[in-house]
Design a protein around this motif. Structure first.
Motif, mmCIF file in Angstrom:
data_model
loop_
_atom_site.group_PDB
_atom_site.id
_atom_site.type_symbol
_atom_site.label_atom_id
_atom_site.label_comp_id
_atom_site.label_asym_id
_atom_site.label_seq_id
_atom_site.Cartn_x
_atom_site.Cartn_y
_atom_site.Cartn_z
ATOM 1 N N CYS A 87 8.578 1.274 11.010
ATOM 2 C CA CYS A 87 7.822 0.592 9.966
ATOM 3 C C CYS A 87 8.419 1.048 8.633
ATOM 4 O O CYS A 87 9.198 1.997 8.582
ATOM 5 C CB CYS A 87 6.336 0.904 10.044
ATOM 6 S SG CYS A 87 5.947 2.649 10.235
ATOM 7 N N THR A 101 2.531 -0.315 2.223
ATOM 8 C CA THR A 101 2.779 -1.019 3.490
ATOM 9 C C THR A 101 2.047 -0.357 4.656
ATOM 10 O O THR A 101 2.188 -0.784 5.796
ATOM 11 C CB THR A 101 4.291 -1.058 3.808
ATOM 12 O OG1 THR A 101 4.764 0.270 4.096
ATOM 13 C CG2 THR A 101 5.076 -1.622 2.633
ATOM 14 N N THR A 102 1.269 0.684 4.365
ATOM 15 C CA THR A 102 0.495 1.349 5.417
ATOM 16 C C THR A 102 -0.918 0.775 5.476
ATOM 17 O O THR A 102 -1.386 0.138 4.532
ATOM 18 C CB THR A 102 0.411 2.869 5.180
ATOM 19 O OG1 THR A 102 -0.306 3.120 3.954
ATOM 20 C CG2 THR A 102 1.797 3.478 5.077
ATOM 21 N N GLU A 103 -1.577 1.008 6.591
ATOM 22 C CA GLU A 103 -2.962 0.550 6.784
ATOM 23 C C GLU A 103 -3.892 1.592 6.167
ATOM 24 O O GLU A 103 -4.014 2.715 6.659
ATOM 25 C CB GLU A 103 -3.246 0.395 8.275
ATOM 26 C CG GLU A 103 -4.611 -0.170 8.571
ATOM 27 C CD GLU A 103 -4.539 -1.597 9.095
ATOM 28 O OE1 GLU A 103 -5.527 -2.058 9.672
ATOM 29 O OE2 GLU A 103 -3.505 -2.258 8.921
ATOM 30 N N LYS A 125 -1.286 -3.858 9.262
ATOM 31 C CA LYS A 125 -0.213 -3.002 8.780
ATOM 32 C C LYS A 125 0.025 -1.780 9.667
ATOM 33 O O LYS A 125 1.026 -1.083 9.500
ATOM 34 C CB LYS A 125 -0.509 -2.535 7.352
ATOM 35 C CG LYS A 125 -0.471 -3.658 6.317
ATOM 36 C CD LYS A 125 -0.729 -3.128 4.914
ATOM 37 C CE LYS A 125 -0.626 -4.238 3.887
ATOM 38 N NZ LYS A 125 -0.894 -3.737 2.503
#
Length: 303
Positions: A51, A148-150, A22
């Motif tokens: 992103c 949706t982020t790491e 991600k």
């Protein structure tokens, strides 16, 4: 395979590093080497911060300006420090930033971002609450897009720093090989032929990505450390038109696609391509096409 001129080491490196992950990698070209060298060219989404979280943050005019300002400041810091550093954007999303130098000349800046540090989650929520009121971006969009982020622990950051170092080494390795093959002076930067000036091509990429926003040439000039007046003259020299006319032509082309391929009403299409005033949009559309949006739709959608 590495000796094959058609093999793109950088693109392949990004592809495998980003597979099923991600985090996002952005390489901001400061020399033209990345953009103009076919063996180093990368997807457009990796030349900008593209992103889901970032795109939501840039939905409004003020949000878009905040994001560009944040990138401008990070670029200045990168070229001042000349070393890798870890920072956060104004919303609290973490990114690793590394400037790449060749013979003391800046080549590009590598960003590895879209990372949420679990230990800083509460601060991120506070930032979103505070900033969303300033930018007008809906808080709900930003909160939901955090998924949706790491998400990692601070202790894991060193692994991501290694990824950035690998990318930087790949770029420098390719430049060194190119210099040896061309037998150029070791103190020089390699140059590549291109249809337009490389900065103008990158500005055009920004227009294609953000034509629907309040895009200003003066904002983009800061990302490449150029005088806005100089960039304005260069843009007209390379494209044959000024920035605003070029932006309008891209918007009108997008509007034509929407008119012929969708049933969206003209007011919504006007907004979707960057015009809040539908009367102005109608006038500009007719000036560029010789017909109104309604006339264009009828002519291009009839059986």
């Amino acid at each position: 395979m590495a000796a094959d001129k058609d093999f793109n080491l950088l693109n392949s490196t990004l592809k495998w590093m980003l597979k099923d992950r991600k985090f996002h990698i952005c390489i901001h070209d400061l020399s033209g080497i990345i953009h103009q060298n076919s063996s180093l060219q990368i997807p457009q989404k990796n030349t900008i911060h593209s992103c889901k979280f970032c795109e939501y943050a840039k939905l409004t005019t003020r949000g878009f300006k905040f994001c560009l300002k944040c990138k401008e400041l990070s670029l200045k810091k990168a070229l001042t420090k000349k070393n890798l550093f870890i920072g956060q954007c104004y919303l609290g999303i973490t990114e690793i930033v590394k400037p790449i130098y060749f013979n003391d000349k800046p080549v590009c800046v590598v960003y590895l971002g879209n990372i949420t540090l679990k230990e800083q989650t509460s601060n991120i929520y506070s930032n979103i609450d505070r900033i969303s009121n300033l930018t007008g971006v809906k808080r709900q969009y930003l909160i939901e897009s955090l998924d949706t982020t790491e998400k990692i622990d601070i202790s894991e950051l060193s692994e991501y720093e290694e990824i950035v170092e690998i990318i930087g080494s790949s770029i420098l390795q390719h430049i060194n090989q190119g210099m040896k093959l061309s037998r150029k002076s070791a103190s020089a930067l390699p140059s590549y032929r291109s249809t337009n000036n490389w900065v103008i091509e990158l500005i055009q990429n920004y227009i294609q990505s953000y034509y629907d926003r309040d895009l200003q040439l003066s904002q983009l000039a800061k990302l490449y450390f150029l005088n806005p007046q100089y960039l304005c003259r260069l843009f007209k020299k390379e494209t044959g038109t000024n920035f605003s006319d070029y932006l309008n032509s891209v918007r009108i082309d997008k509007a034509k696609q929407l008119l012929s391929m969708t049933e969206a009403n003209i007011v919504d299409i006007s907004i979707d391509v960057g015009y809040k005033n539908v009367t102005y949009f109608n006038r500009l559309f007719k000036k560029n096409t010789g017909m109104t949006p309604k006339e264009y739709r009828i002519q291009n959608t009839s059986a």
